[in-house]
Design a protein around this motif. Structure first.
Motif, PDB file in Angstrom:
ATOM      1  N   ALA A  82      -7.481   2.063   1.688  1.00  0.00           N
ATOM      2  CA  ALA A  82      -9.169   2.044   2.963  1.00  0.00           C
ATOM      3  C   ALA A  82     -10.402   2.834   1.953  1.00  0.00           C
ATOM      4  O   ALA A  82     -11.115   3.237   2.539  1.00  0.00           O
ATOM      5  N   THR A  83      -9.325   3.933   1.645  1.00  0.00           N
ATOM      6  CA  THR A  83     -10.232   5.504   1.285  1.00  0.00           C
ATOM      7  C   THR A  83     -10.246   5.403  -0.516  1.00  0.00           C
ATOM      8  O   THR A  83     -10.989   5.803  -0.927  1.00  0.00           O
ATOM      9  N   PRO A 112      -1.023  10.223   4.363  1.00  0.00           N
ATOM     10  CA  PRO A 112      -1.977  10.271   5.870  1.00  0.00           C
ATOM     11  C   PRO A 112      -1.339   9.560   6.265  1.00  0.00           C
ATOM     12  O   PRO A 112      -0.843   8.390   6.018  1.00  0.00           O
ATOM     13  N   GLU A 113      -1.359   9.507   7.463  1.00  0.00           N
ATOM     14  CA  GLU A 113      -0.877   9.476   9.089  1.00  0.00           C
ATOM     15  C   GLU A 113      -1.767   7.615   9.366  1.00  0.00           C
ATOM     16  O   GLU A 113      -1.000   6.548   9.646  1.00  0.00           O
ATOM     17  N   THR A 114      -2.860   7.897   8.499  1.00  0.00           N
ATOM     18  CA  THR A 114      -3.597   6.880   8.864  1.00  0.00           C
ATOM     19  C   THR A 114      -3.359   5.724   7.971  1.00  0.00           C
ATOM     20  O   THR A 114      -4.145   4.853   8.548  1.00  0.00           O
ATOM     21  N   THR A 115      -2.354   5.792   6.539  1.00  0.00           N
ATOM     22  CA  THR A 115      -2.245   4.790   5.531  1.00  0.00           C
ATOM     23  C   THR A 115      -1.584   3.790   5.957  1.00  0.00           C
ATOM     24  O   THR A 115      -0.533   3.745   6.867  1.00  0.00           O
ATOM     25  N   LYS A 116      -2.476   2.925   6.396  1.00  0.00           N
ATOM     26  CA  LYS A 116      -2.293   1.138   6.636  1.00  0.00           C
ATOM     27  C   LYS A 116      -1.989   0.610   5.536  1.00  0.00           C
ATOM     28  O   LYS A 116      -0.516  -0.125   5.105  1.00  0.00           O
ATOM     29  N   ASP A 166      -4.538   4.897  -1.403  1.00  0.00           N
ATOM     30  CA  ASP A 166      -5.000   3.708  -0.280  1.00  0.00           C
ATOM     31  C   ASP A 166      -5.805   3.146  -0.728  1.00  0.00           C
ATOM     32  O   ASP A 166      -7.436   3.156  -0.654  1.00  0.00           O
ATOM     33  N   GLU A 222       1.106  -3.869   2.681  1.00  0.00           N
ATOM     34  CA  GLU A 222       0.885  -3.546   3.882  1.00  0.00           C
ATOM     35  C   GLU A 222       1.978  -2.026   4.387  1.00  0.00           C
ATOM     36  O   GLU A 222       3.188  -2.891   3.672  1.00  0.00           O
ATOM     37  N   ASN A 268       4.640   0.186   7.638  1.00  0.00           N
ATOM     38  CA  ASN A 268       4.639  -0.127   9.083  1.00  0.00           C
ATOM     39  C   ASN A 268       4.889  -1.390   9.186  1.00  0.00           C
ATOM     40  O   ASN A 268       4.704  -1.401  10.287  1.00  0.00           O
TER      41      ASN A 268
END
Length: 382
Positions: A132-133, A171-175, A130, A193, A195
């Motif tokens: 972001a994290t 997680p749903e927040t993973t972009k 991920d 990226e 979605n």
């Protein structure tokens, strides 16, 4: 414009319908990189075909298995309607999905023969990060079970295998993620990226067109090197000699730049001239391939004959560039693959008939490279 837009909407509708039918959510998909097809052998008695897949730089792993009951993807042409199958390179397509509370990477493999050996899918190096994290989602298993093994597979030539790699759910927040450890699909540090909506080919993109580049066009110095005979690729004495090519500042071989105009896409390619007289060639089979699988054919190379080997005369130490003209690429495309096919073997010192594939090049970066190709007159200090 309406027709192209409707086709794109239909493609999105088809993909959504397929996903709903299978109870999965599509996170990302890609035509992937194009790999050279392996050599094919045919059994004269049974007419079955065989191929050995390319090495994947892990020869120290000796584990091997034969797979059975591999899933066949019958909807491949709906998932990838622009996939190209009649060329010396094959697409290594993939799709990342969410299924049954797991993240699943579908790696599609078009069988170049009835039996293929030496394939490789995944190992303990395989993971999704991920962005972001920084959390790492490690591989759980593969289907069929080929984890950390070379494997062979039997299936009708031309069929598409669906090789699956399973991970913990994202997680749903993973972009945005980076994928590692799937070398044959070039997913080794691949940034993606999630979605992301499909690109729509429309002419009203807000991105501005480039102006037509101006290059020094080579001129013919000699119609034949030293024998006044028809061109023969096996006789370098019959090749043309060109000179006055476009000169640039030092660049790495095969550095590219792109100019997008409504009528033509211009692509410059850089080379280092290592000899006073060095040979080159450009095939009419050279293409650009966008992320949807659409091909853009080569129209011409300015000042240069197509499908002929030729000499370029200059100075050893020159850095030179050729300007190619292709069918127009839409402004909203983000990546492009440059495919130069193999040519017939020929007789010459250091002869190399192998083509080149430069995968998924950022068009934004290629446009920024335009400044690298400004003309730089030769300066000689004695």
């Amino acid at each position: 414009m309406k027709r192209i837009f409707l086709l794109t909407i239909l493609a999105i509708t088809n993909l959504t319908a397929i996903a709903q039918t299978r109870g999965m959510k599509v996170l990302a998909k890609s035509m992937g990189v194009y790999m050279p097809r392996p050599d094919i052998l045919t059994d004269k008695k049974t007419h079955k075909t065989f191929a050995v897949w390319h090495n994947t730089n892990n020869a120290w792993i000796k584990d091997f298995c034969e797979t059975k009951n591999v899933a066949i993807e019958k909807e491949y042409n709906k998932l990838f309607p622009n996939a190209v199958s009649d060329m010396p390179y094959m697409p290594m397509s993939w799709m990342l999905t969410e299924e049954n509370n797991e993240t699943v990477l579908h790696c599609y493999f078009q069988m170049p023969a009835d039996e293929v050996s030496n394939l490789w899918l995944a190992s303990e190096e395989t993971c999704i990060v991920d962005n972001a994290t920084g959390k790492q989602y490690r591989i759980r298993r593969t289907e069929p079970d080929t984890f950390r093994k070379h494997f062979s597979v039997k299936a009708p030539k031309g069929s598409v295998l669906d090789l699956k790699v399973y991970f913990p759910p994202l997680p749903e927040t993973t972009k945005s993620v980076t994928m590692f450890g799937i070398p044959n699909w070039n997913l080794v540090g691949w940034h993606q990226e999630l979605n992301k909506p499909l690109n729509i080919h429309v002419s009203w993109s807000p991105i501005k067109c480039d102006t037509v580049p101006k290059f020094h066009s080579p001129r013919i110095l000699q119609e034949h090197l030293c024998e006044d005979k028809p061109y023969d690729m096996q006789n370098w004495n019959t090749w043309k000699v060109l000179t006055d090519v476009h000169l640039i500042k030092p660049q790495k071989d095969e550095t590219l730049a792109i100019w997008l105009t409504p009528e033509t896409t211009y692509v410059a390619i850089a080379y280092e001239q290592n000899w006073t007289r060095e040979y080159f060639t450009f095939s009419s089979g050279l293409i650009l391939l966008d992320e949807t699988g659409h091909q853009y054919k080569l129209r011409k190379v300015q000042g240069v004959p197509l499908n002929e080997l030729f000499f370029m005369e200059g100075n050893a130490g020159d850095y030179i560039a050729f300007l190619m003209e292709f069918e127009p690429v839409p402004l909203n495309m983000e990546t492009i693959t440059y495919i130069e096919p193999d040519i017939e073997p020929f007789n010459a010192w250091g002869a190399n008939n192998k083509g080149t594939v430069l995968h998924n090049l950022s068009i934004q970066q290629l446009r920024q490279n335009q400044s690298l190709f400004e003309y730089l007159p030769r300066v000689v200090v004695e």
